[in-house]
Design a protein around this motif. Structure first.
Motif, PDB file in Angstrom:
ATOM      1  N   LYS A 208      47.261  40.663  23.144  1.00 55.88           N
ATOM      2  CA  LYS A 208      47.419  40.737  24.585  1.00 55.88           C
ATOM      3  C   LYS A 208      46.681  41.954  25.144  1.00 55.88           C
ATOM      4  N   ALA A 209      46.546  41.967  26.475  1.00 60.02           N
ATOM      5  CA  ALA A 209      45.782  43.029  27.124  1.00 60.02           C
ATOM      6  C   ALA A 209      46.393  44.403  26.878  1.00 60.02           C
ATOM      7  N   CYS A 240      42.074  39.138  26.815  1.00 63.37           N
ATOM      8  CA  CYS A 240      42.484  40.543  26.910  1.00 63.37           C
ATOM      9  C   CYS A 240      41.355  41.422  27.412  1.00 63.37           C
ATOM     10  N   SER A 243      40.850  41.102  31.378  1.00 65.05           N
ATOM     11  CA  SER A 243      42.014  41.449  32.195  1.00 65.05           C
ATOM     12  C   SER A 243      41.735  42.665  33.078  1.00 65.05           C
TER      13      SER A 243
END
Length: 331
Positions: A208-209, A240, A243
């Protein structure tokens, strides 16, 4: 540049020419002094009269005309067959009705005589690049490895025993997916410096980011401890890296973010190749009886990679040898 056995260097030619032109020596006398032919002495004297000191420099021996040179149309056909069909010189020669030696000479001249220099997907010559100093560009990416069940996985124990260990581990951890054992995936976030090939990596449970930005921040700090200031970062088009959190983190760190062209992993080829080295040297290098044991081995392997492993792309030296300010490295 004069060859190693040359009698006259540019400086010696100038001395010879000045004796004849400026001091009135005969060509025969000057040639005898410098142990060359009178014809040679006369040539340099005439060139000195016409061009001065600049005339003493080496000139290319390439002929002005090459009437037997392979025609441009034939060259294009040779290159087309090499790119599209990966044919060798003998096969191409048979199709075009030219000598195999001619085909080989064309392939060498075009730098596609080795198939390893041609992109496997597009058939185009590989275009390699390298930034000129550490920190000018770092590559980032994420690679995935399946977690190892307690007792070891199928690669070393075989599929039957590996599946049993996987089922037992999934039962213990309570992780199943649609009735099938699921022991999870290790997401290895990797960072590699373009110039030195020095690598940094962390193992996480997602990509995830928030995780990716945290890895970037710690990687930049780690490189700073090794005397490297990161200027640019290159990533693929993963979510990610697209973002707002990633964009804001790069801005806060003063780093320019660049992304690869979609469906062109070759642009990020250095880190893709590092992933293969990571798999061979760490993830699948030996038997691990648990994921934790494999994770524990990563820092030691990274130290070996950075400080001791000879890297073929940088002259058989370890990556840390290209960092100029590593504490204790020059002691």
């Amino acid at each position: 540049m004069s060859h190693v056995n040359a009698t006259l260097t540019p400086r010696t030619r100038l001395r010879l020419a000045r004796l004849i032109v400026d001091q009135g020596w005969t060509c025969a006398a000057a040639a005898k002094m410098f142990m060359v032919a009178a014809k040679t002495a006369r040539k340099w004297a005439e060139r000195y009269r016409a061009e001065g000191i600049a005339g003493m420099a080496d000139r290319s021996s390439r002929p002005h005309r090459s009437p037997t040179k392979t025609l441009p149309g034939v060259v294009r056909r040779i290159v087309r067959l090499r790119w599209r069909h990966r044919l060798g010189p003998v096969q191409i020669a048979g199709r075009l009705g030219v000598a195999a030696s001619t085909v080989h000479a064309v392939l060498v001249r075009c730098r596609i005589n080795r198939l390893s220099r041609i992109d496997r997907v597009t058939g185009e010559p590989l275009r390699r690049y390298e930034h000129d100093h550490p920190g000018s560009l770092i590559h980032v990416d994420v690679t995935k490895f399946g977690n190892i069940p307690d007792g070891g996985g199928w690669r070393y124990l075989g599929k039957q025993q590996g599946d049993k260990n996987k089922a037992a581990t999934a039962l213990r951890t309570g992780r199943t997916a649609k009735g099938h054992p699921n022991i999870g995936t290790a997401f290895v976030h990797t960072v590699i410096d373009d110039h030195s090939r020095t690598a940094y990596a962390e193992i996480h449970t997602d990509e995830k980011a928030a995780t990716a930005t945290g890895v970037l921040q710690r990687a930049v700090a780690w490189f700073a401890d090794h005397g490297v200031t990161v200027e640019r970062v290159l990533s693929d088009n993963g979510s990610c890296y697209r973002s707002f959190a990633w964009r804001d983190t790069c801005t806060a760190l003063g780093i320019t973010h660049k992304r690869t062209r979609p469906y062109r992993p070759q642009t990020n080829g250095k880190i893709e190749r590092f992933h293969r080295t990571l798999a061979d040297g760490w993830a699948y290098a030996r038997f691990y009886d648990s994921t934790n044991q494999r994770n524990t081995a990563l820092p030691g392997w990274l130290h070996f990679y950075n400080h001791h492993r000879a890297h073929s792309a940088i002259g058989g030296r370890p990556p840390v040898s290209r960092l100029t300010n590593v504490p204790g490295h020059h002691s």
